[in-house]
Write a protein that holds these residues in place. Structure first.
Motif, PDB file in Angstrom:
ATOM      1  N   LEU A 185       0.745  -1.208  -0.313  1.00  0.00           N
ATOM      2  CA  LEU A 185      -0.182  -0.134  -0.181  1.00  0.00           C
ATOM      3  C   LEU A 185       0.656   0.967  -0.169  1.00  0.00           C
ATOM      4  CD1 LEU A 185      -2.552  -1.236   2.254  1.00  0.00           C
ATOM      5  CD2 LEU A 185      -3.505  -0.536   0.003  1.00  0.00           C
ATOM      6  N   ALA A 186       1.998   1.133   1.113  1.00  0.00           N
ATOM      7  CA  ALA A 186       3.155   2.301   0.580  1.00  0.00           C
ATOM      8  C   ALA A 186       3.494   2.560  -0.652  1.00  0.00           C
ATOM      9  CB  ALA A 186       4.190   2.356   1.504  1.00  0.00           C
ATOM     10  N   LEU A 187       3.686   1.961  -1.537  1.00  0.00           N
ATOM     11  CA  LEU A 187       4.633   1.932  -2.680  1.00  0.00           C
ATOM     12  C   LEU A 187       3.613   2.123  -3.712  1.00  0.00           C
ATOM     13  CD1 LEU A 187       6.531  -1.775  -3.149  1.00  0.00           C
ATOM     14  CD2 LEU A 187       7.351   0.765  -2.535  1.00  0.00           C
ATOM     15  N   ILE A 188       2.193   1.856  -3.505  1.00  0.00           N
ATOM     16  CA  ILE A 188       1.058   2.458  -4.192  1.00  0.00           C
ATOM     17  C   ILE A 188       1.031   3.931  -4.183  1.00  0.00           C
ATOM     18  CG2 ILE A 188      -1.832   2.135  -5.134  1.00  0.00           C
ATOM     19  CD1 ILE A 188      -1.666  -1.226  -4.376  1.00  0.00           C
ATOM     20  N   GLU A 189       0.546   4.409  -2.303  1.00  0.00           N
ATOM     21  CA  GLU A 189       0.843   5.498  -2.915  1.00  0.00           C
ATOM     22  C   GLU A 189       1.290   6.316  -2.976  1.00  0.00           C
ATOM     23  OE1 GLU A 189      -0.684   7.943   1.160  1.00  0.00           O
ATOM     24  OE2 GLU A 189       1.549   6.953   1.180  1.00  0.00           O
ATOM     25  N   ARG A 190       2.924   5.573  -2.881  1.00  0.00           N
ATOM     26  CA  ARG A 190       4.461   6.502  -3.236  1.00  0.00           C
ATOM     27  C   ARG A 190       4.262   6.736  -5.005  1.00  0.00           C
ATOM     28  NH1 ARG A 190      10.038   3.774  -2.326  1.00  0.00           N
ATOM     29  NH2 ARG A 190       8.690   4.210  -0.013  1.00  0.00           N
ATOM     30  N   HIS A 191       4.094   5.461  -6.133  1.00  0.00           N
ATOM     31  CA  HIS A 191       3.932   5.490  -7.196  1.00  0.00           C
ATOM     32  C   HIS A 191       2.699   6.037  -8.012  1.00  0.00           C
ATOM     33  CE1 HIS A 191       7.971   4.021  -6.887  1.00  0.00           C
ATOM     34  NE2 HIS A 191       7.404   3.100  -6.481  1.00  0.00           N
ATOM     35  N   GLY A 192       1.561   5.894  -7.052  1.00  0.00           N
ATOM     36  CA  GLY A 192       0.269   6.440  -8.010  1.00  0.00           C
ATOM     37  C   GLY A 192      -0.371   5.330  -8.680  1.00  0.00           C
ATOM     38  N   SER A 193       0.208   3.711  -9.365  1.00  0.00           N
ATOM     39  CA  SER A 193      -0.242   2.807 -10.022  1.00  0.00           C
ATOM     40  C   SER A 193      -0.030   1.778  -9.682  1.00  0.00           C
ATOM     41  CB  SER A 193       0.488   3.619 -11.370  1.00  0.00           C
ATOM     42  OG  SER A 193       0.864   2.652 -11.564  1.00  0.00           O
ATOM     43  N   LEU A 194      -0.747   0.814  -9.829  1.00  0.00           N
ATOM     44  CA  LEU A 194      -0.248  -0.536  -9.332  1.00  0.00           C
ATOM     45  C   LEU A 194       0.319  -1.709 -10.379  1.00  0.00           C
ATOM     46  CD1 LEU A 194      -4.074  -1.992  -9.380  1.00  0.00           C
ATOM     47  CD2 LEU A 194      -2.558  -1.608  -7.509  1.00  0.00           C
ATOM     48  N   THR A 195       0.782  -0.829 -12.016  1.00  0.00           N
ATOM     49  CA  THR A 195       1.572  -0.847 -13.019  1.00  0.00           C
ATOM     50  C   THR A 195       3.105  -0.653 -11.785  1.00  0.00           C
ATOM     51  OG1 THR A 195       0.631  -1.340 -14.354  1.00  0.00           O
ATOM     52  CG2 THR A 195       2.560  -1.214 -14.374  1.00  0.00           C
ATOM     53  N   ALA A 196       3.224   0.306 -11.502  1.00  0.00           N
ATOM     54  CA  ALA A 196       4.558   1.312 -11.245  1.00  0.00           C
ATOM     55  C   ALA A 196       5.016   0.389  -9.381  1.00  0.00           C
ATOM     56  CB  ALA A 196       4.080   2.389 -10.706  1.00  0.00           C
ATOM     57  N   ALA A 197       3.825  -0.135  -8.681  1.00  0.00           N
ATOM     58  CA  ALA A 197       3.819  -0.785  -7.528  1.00  0.00           C
ATOM     59  C   ALA A 197       4.688  -2.600  -7.652  1.00  0.00           C
ATOM     60  CB  ALA A 197       2.880  -0.742  -6.638  1.00  0.00           C
ATOM     61  N   ALA A 198       4.181  -2.523  -8.899  1.00  0.00           N
ATOM     62  CA  ALA A 198       4.755  -3.667  -9.451  1.00  0.00           C
ATOM     63  C   ALA A 198       5.881  -4.336  -9.701  1.00  0.00           C
ATOM     64  CB  ALA A 198       3.370  -4.470 -10.246  1.00  0.00           C
ATOM     65  N   HIS A 199       6.475  -2.964 -10.388  1.00  0.00           N
ATOM     66  CA  HIS A 199       7.417  -2.908 -10.965  1.00  0.00           C
ATOM     67  C   HIS A 199       8.197  -2.294  -9.843  1.00  0.00           C
ATOM     68  CE1 HIS A 199      10.992  -1.762 -14.033  1.00  0.00           C
ATOM     69  NE2 HIS A 199      10.913  -1.715 -13.045  1.00  0.00           N
ATOM     70  N   ALA A 200       8.198  -2.279  -8.713  1.00  0.00           N
ATOM     71  CA  ALA A 200       8.916  -1.767  -8.035  1.00  0.00           C
ATOM     72  C   ALA A 200       8.982  -2.747  -7.093  1.00  0.00           C
ATOM     73  CB  ALA A 200       8.805  -0.579  -6.896  1.00  0.00           C
ATOM     74  N   LEU A 201       8.648  -4.171  -6.734  1.00  0.00           N
ATOM     75  CA  LEU A 201       8.254  -5.251  -6.081  1.00  0.00           C
ATOM     76  C   LEU A 201       8.807  -6.542  -7.440  1.00  0.00           C
ATOM     77  CD1 LEU A 201       4.881  -4.868  -4.191  1.00  0.00           C
ATOM     78  CD2 LEU A 201       6.920  -5.024  -2.997  1.00  0.00           C
ATOM     79  N   GLY A 202       9.119  -6.025  -8.459  1.00  0.00           N
ATOM     80  CA  GLY A 202       9.617  -7.374  -9.124  1.00  0.00           C
ATOM     81  C   GLY A 202       8.614  -8.382  -8.983  1.00  0.00           C
ATOM     82  N   LEU A 203       6.760  -7.414  -9.052  1.00  0.00           N
ATOM     83  CA  LEU A 203       5.727  -8.296  -9.612  1.00  0.00           C
ATOM     84  C   LEU A 203       5.398  -8.054 -10.883  1.00  0.00           C
ATOM     85  CD1 LEU A 203       4.716  -9.156  -5.916  1.00  0.00           C
ATOM     86  CD2 LEU A 203       6.105 -10.711  -6.874  1.00  0.00           C
ATOM     87  N   THR A 204       4.208  -8.712 -11.564  1.00  0.00           N
ATOM     88  CA  THR A 204       2.967  -8.484 -12.759  1.00  0.00           C
ATOM     89  C   THR A 204       2.380  -7.556 -12.301  1.00  0.00           C
ATOM     90  OG1 THR A 204       1.509 -10.670 -12.348  1.00  0.00           O
ATOM     91  CG2 THR A 204       4.115 -10.900 -13.790  1.00  0.00           C
ATOM     92  N   PRO A 205       1.594  -6.852 -13.075  1.00  0.00           N
ATOM     93  CA  PRO A 205       0.873  -5.906 -12.906  1.00  0.00           C
ATOM     94  C   PRO A 205      -0.624  -7.021 -11.493  1.00  0.00           C
ATOM     95  CG  PRO A 205       1.962  -5.331 -14.431  1.00  0.00           C
ATOM     96  CD  PRO A 205       2.139  -6.170 -13.845  1.00  0.00           C
TER      97      PRO A 205
END
Length: 310
Positions: free
Chosen positions: A10-30
């Motif tokens: 949730l913190a990553l989604i808040e920081r990046h503003g999208s699920l795709t960007a959060a997925a990239h930061a975690l090394g996961l698929t959207p």
């Protein structure tokens, strides 16, 4: 039970503003992140993420949880930084303890070589009685200790390792005007029974070295006339230089005090053994293995110069 991974997401989604960007930061698929968000909303029983054409924003509940996720991220980063600093310090740390003769003769060449190889090494040295060396390693007060034993090798706990360094023979120290110090006799080892009528300077009663001497004298058929007792081989040699008596001194501890000479001892061939004591797994302090190798090399160089009795 709270899943810290959900809070970080949730913190990553808040920081990046999208699920795709959060997925990239975690090394996961959207898709994987979408599934995790759905699971989090089920677990927390509240909507957490609002999806829209311009990305994703958090609900009030999601924002509250994301604040805790930021704390987890900060603590994780701090932990990684502090661990890296600790491991960096440990990689250069070496805390050495040794009894006096080892500190005088074994440590200096090894320390000099270590300094040349690792000029940034954080090295400390302290005097340690042999009987306390294993304890100092067990209590993590030292990384390596040099100790001596006069009988069976020490039996350490499982997490401590004992490494043999050298066999240190006992020699007879005599006043240089003693009849047994004559030039024509010096190359021949002495038998202990030849010294039955001498006055002795010995190590204090209760020490392992003294117990070894007392057993050897008894086996040789005499009770030594003890003139002086000391805990120091240096003091014993100084007193022999005054002519007060003779002494058994470890070969490594010989100092060549004026007025003295020494002869090798034949049967019984008394000695002490020197050991290096380390943690069984010194992987966090790699200088331990480096220094141990240097000590073994120094010990080999020293013993190569010693005369072996015929």
């Amino acid at each position: 039970m709270t899943d810290p991974g959900q809070l970080r997401l949730l913190a990553l989604i808040e920081r990046h503003g999208s699920l795709t960007a959060a997925a990239h930061a975690l090394g996961l698929t959207p898709a994987a992140v979408t599934q995790q968000v759905a699971r989090a909303e089920r677990d927390w029983k509240a909507p957490l993420v609002l999806r829209g054409p311009r990305g994703a924003t958090l609900t009030a509940a999601g924002t509250l949880l994301a604040g805790h996720g930021r704390v987890i991220d900060q603590q994780s980063d701090e932990a990684a930084t502090r661990l890296a600093a600790l491991l960096g310090h440990l990689s250069l740390r070496l805390r050495v303890g040794a009894f006096q003769a080892a500190a005088l003769h074994l440590l200096p060449p090894a320390l000099t070589a270590l300094r040349h190889r690792y000029p940034d090494a954080d090295v400390s040295v302290e005097d340690v009685l042999s009987e306390r060396g294993i304890e100092q390693i067990t209590e993590d007060r030292l990384d390596l200790a040099v100790i001596a034993s006069w009988g069976a090798p020490p039996a350490p706990p499982l997490h401590v390792a004992v490494h043999p360094l050298l066999l240190d023979p006992m020699v007879v120290v005599l006043p240089d005007d003693h009849p047994l110090a004559a030039e024509w006799t010096r190359d021949a080892p002495l038998r202990l029974e030849e010294l039955r009528d001498e006055s002795w300077v010995t190590i204090l009663a209760g020490h392992a070295a003294r117990e070894q001497f007392d057993r050897a004298a008894d086996a040789a058929g005499f009770t030594p006339k003890i003139r002086f007792q000391t805990a120091s081989y240096d003091v014993a040699q100084a007193l022999v230089g005054t002519g007060i008596g003779v002494a058994l001194v470890s070969r490594l501890a010989l100092t060549g005090v004026p007025g003295t000479t020494h002869r090798e001892l034949a049967h019984p061939r008394l000695h002490r053994r020197l050991h290096a004591v380390t943690p069984a797994d010194p992987s966090l302090t790699p200088l331990v293995d480096v220094f141990l190798t240097l000590l073994i090399d120094v010990a080999e160089d020293i013993t190569a110069t010693w005369t072996v009795p015929r």
